[in-house]
Scaffold this active site. Sequence first.
Site, PDB file in Angstrom:
ATOM      1  N   GLY A   1       0.778  -1.228   0.000  1.00  0.00           N
ATOM      2  CA  GLY A   1       0.000   0.000   0.000  1.00  0.00           C
ATOM      3  C   GLY A   1       0.807   1.275   0.000  1.00  0.00           C
ATOM      4  O   GLY A   1       0.266   2.354   0.163  1.00  0.00           O
ATOM      5  N   THR A   2       2.121   1.178  -0.206  1.00  0.00           N
ATOM      6  CA  THR A   2       2.927   2.392  -0.196  1.00  0.00           C
ATOM      7  C   THR A   2       3.031   3.005  -1.589  1.00  0.00           C
ATOM      8  O   THR A   2       3.703   4.004  -1.764  1.00  0.00           O
ATOM      9  CB  THR A   2       4.336   2.117   0.345  1.00  0.00           C
ATOM     10  OG1 THR A   2       4.828   0.919  -0.232  1.00  0.00           O
ATOM     11  CG2 THR A   2       4.321   1.981   1.853  1.00  0.00           C
TER      12      THR A   2
ATOM     13  N   GLU B   1      14.163   4.838  20.380  1.00  0.00           N
ATOM     14  CA  GLU B   1      14.975   5.411  19.304  1.00  0.00           C
ATOM     15  C   GLU B   1      15.748   6.636  19.792  1.00  0.00           C
ATOM     16  O   GLU B   1      16.886   6.865  19.383  1.00  0.00           O
ATOM     17  CB  GLU B   1      14.099   5.781  18.099  1.00  0.00           C
ATOM     18  CG  GLU B   1      13.431   4.594  17.419  1.00  0.00           C
ATOM     19  CD  GLU B   1      14.397   3.505  16.978  1.00  0.00           C
ATOM     20  OE1 GLU B   1      15.545   3.815  16.604  1.00  0.00           O
ATOM     21  OE2 GLU B   1      14.005   2.323  17.041  1.00  0.00           O
TER      22      GLU B   1
HETATM   23  P1  ADP Z   1       1.478  -1.235  -3.427  1.00  0.00           P
HETATM   24  O1  ADP Z   1       1.590  -1.634  -4.865  1.00  0.00           O
HETATM   25  O2  ADP Z   1       2.725  -0.649  -2.869  1.00  0.00           O
HETATM   26  O3  ADP Z   1       0.913  -2.288  -2.532  1.00  0.00           O
HETATM   27  P2  ADP Z   1      -0.475   0.509  -4.509  1.00  0.00           P
HETATM   28  O4  ADP Z   1       0.321   1.271  -5.494  1.00  0.00           O
HETATM   29  O5  ADP Z   1      -1.309  -0.580  -5.048  1.00  0.00           O
HETATM   30  O6  ADP Z   1       0.440  -0.041  -3.357  1.00  0.00           O
HETATM   31  O7  ADP Z   1      -1.353   1.525  -3.672  1.00  0.00           O
HETATM   32  C1  ADP Z   1      -2.720   1.345  -3.496  1.00  0.00           C
HETATM   33  C2  ADP Z   1      -3.427   2.667  -3.596  1.00  0.00           C
HETATM   34  O8  ADP Z   1      -3.109   3.494  -2.495  1.00  0.00           O
HETATM   35  C3  ADP Z   1      -3.020   3.450  -4.811  1.00  0.00           C
HETATM   36  O9  ADP Z   1      -3.784   3.116  -5.912  1.00  0.00           O
HETATM   37  C4  ADP Z   1      -3.245   4.878  -4.375  1.00  0.00           C
HETATM   38  O10 ADP Z   1      -4.567   5.246  -4.587  1.00  0.00           O
HETATM   39  C5  ADP Z   1      -2.995   4.833  -2.902  1.00  0.00           C
HETATM   40  N1  ADP Z   1      -1.635   5.306  -2.628  1.00  0.00           N
HETATM   41  C6  ADP Z   1      -0.626   4.572  -2.132  1.00  0.00           C
HETATM   42  N2  ADP Z   1       0.488   5.324  -1.989  1.00  0.00           N
HETATM   43  C7  ADP Z   1       0.182   6.550  -2.434  1.00  0.00           C
HETATM   44  C8  ADP Z   1       0.912   7.779  -2.565  1.00  0.00           C
HETATM   45  N3  ADP Z   1       2.196   7.871  -2.197  1.00  0.00           N
HETATM   46  N4  ADP Z   1       0.270   8.842  -3.072  1.00  0.00           N
HETATM   47  C9  ADP Z   1      -1.021   8.758  -3.440  1.00  0.00           C
HETATM   48  N5  ADP Z   1      -1.763   7.639  -3.348  1.00  0.00           N
HETATM   49  C10 ADP Z   1      -1.192   6.542  -2.843  1.00  0.00           C
HETATM   50 ZN    ZN Z   2      16.803  -0.556  18.909  1.00  0.00          ZN
END
Ligand code: ADP
Ligand code: ZN
Length: 630
Positions: free
Chosen positions: A221-222, A440
């Site tokens: 989700g990043t 930390e």
């Molecule tokens: P990953 O592939 O790393 O698991 P995704 O790219 O599928 O994550 O992210 C899922 C959704 O979360 C994206 O489609 C977007 O809508 C939202 N999202 C995640 N990171 C960001 C970011 N840095 N900026 C804007 N939206 C984001």
């Molecule tokens: Zn430590």
Amino acid sequence: MSTPKRPSPSEQPDTPGPVQMLWLVAFGLLALMFLLTQQPDAPGATQTASYSDVKILIRHGDVREVTLQETAIIALLHEQRADGAIRMRAITPAQPDPTLLPLLEEMGVTVTAEAPRAPSTLIWFLPWILIIAFYFWLSRRMMGGLGGGLGGGVGGMGDFLSGRASKPAKLTSKLTFADVAGQDEAKREVSELVEFLRDPDRFQRVGATVPHGVLLMGPPGTGKTLLARALAGEADVPFFSTSGSEFVEMFVGVGAGRVRKMFEAARKHAPAIIFIDELDSIGRTRGTGLGGGHDEREQTLNQILAELDGFSAREAVVVLAATNRPDVLDPALLRPGRFDRHVTLSLPDKDARRAILEVHIKGLPLHHDVDLDQIAAGTPGFSGADLKNLLNEAAITAARRQAADITAADLDEARDKVMMGTVRTLAIQPDERHRLAVHEAGHTAAAYYNPGGDPIYKVTIIPRGRSLGSTHMLPAHDRHTLSEAYLRAQLVTLLAGRAAEKLLLGSVSSGADDDIRRATVLARSMVARWGMDPEIGPVDLRDSDDHPFLGQRIAQPRSYSDETATRVDQAVMVLLKDAEAKAVALIEEHRDRITRLVARLEAEETLDLPAIRQCLDPDRKITPLPRSRT
Ligand code: ADP
Ligand code: ZN
Ligand code: MG
């Protein structure tokens, strides 16, 4: 000098989806089958009757004419009705009735016999035809549907029937880096690839080799998938995408064939991007499957490796892969020339969370009481996907209330909901977070006040990988030999996290697990390998082949006495206890300043060196860079 090809926006043929197509064909065949089994009706009414009824009618002389079919008898009666002749139809018994024909002859009935209809043999084949067609459709689809999560399925039955070989889907992306909030470091790293893809000739002319394989790693989700799509959009090149999970459970050989096709297509459309999402589902270390159950995956993986090796420096194809488990990847994937460029995406800090919220509130009606800064501050450990989900949940809550806009209360409720669902993804509870900050801050203070180890440059309580927080130290220069003073300082820094917890919170936690392990490995090396204990002296007393920083140990048979072993253990313990005492003293001495550091760390989550210095060394008067002084 060539400009990158602009693919037309809709490359995909507008055929019905493969599933609808399959239903259509199956239904068509069934309808055909039904029609073939039906006998054409003559005009007039036909009634069904039992065989014995028909026979009684014949015996009574009511029947004018009969038609004998393979399995039925149709009797045409003398009696007429306004709408025509009356027919009685009966199924004939399976046992041929020997009395029927003599009876018909006796009653003077005209007999017509109909030959069995030829198509009925076809009926027996129809199920087989269906099954075979389905099999082909399935394998075609697996070979073809590279559209994956991004383009939707293309290929399929339509392709199969029309005899067209399925092609990997060529996609384009409209996303840009502006859609990816935060992740500045990652964006900076991949923007070099954008330049390369936009104008590969410029790089090739000067003989520059641009990496072909780039691995995006980071927690779920990043925004790894998002960044890959944004990269394709920025570079404005075609994009071939697949996901590792699509290769699981495929027929042997199909996955490898698909990989080959995809690389072929990308080369043809170069400059282009290949994106392999969830690389870990095919890229796990080979040879770990039980009973060879992973043949297919290994073949697919081998094909990917072969394709990566097959690139010449001149080919303008960039292969991006994404994973949230870089630790399980087959080391062969990470060798030079393959996925050798690594881009890490981390969970967003407060500012980045705010930026992500800004991206996703577009078009959402927010009540004026909503304070994005406050939401960003209240969602440590949330990923970009979690934040997006948070806004969506809030919108759902508002809609359920039948409200016109989303209020702060909706967002609060949504946050709790998302938190519940994300305990797994490291959303941190407040008390845990405080402990983390203390821990930390301890490391940071030790590194700061006890020079001799690596200088500190950053501290964060944003979870990253498997560790919750981290203190980043920058080796002042590449170290080839390690001095005893440096090593002792490292020990103090390693143990200071735990010491801070003990002093400031009155208890220790399991959070220091890794610190203790690393400190122990280091101390053991000092004693048993580097002769840093005056009593024991320079004797090689290794009982394992270990790496002091990676902490890997491979046990070896011991070549010294138990007594020596005991002495080594004692010396190690003395080193560690000394280091701990030093860490405790240091934290005791600077307690107030460290408390200040903890507070600021909790507020800002990530602190760089100037901020650390402001807390730990306020009298030092931070000297601005000479140039900025007026
Ligand atoms: P990953 O592939 O790393 O698991 P995704 O790219 O599928 O994550 O992210 C899922 C959704 O979360 C994206 O489609 C977007 O809508 C939202 N999202 C995640 N990171 C960001 C970011 N840095 N900026 C804007 N939206 C984001
Ligand atoms: Zn430590
Ligand atoms: Mg993804």
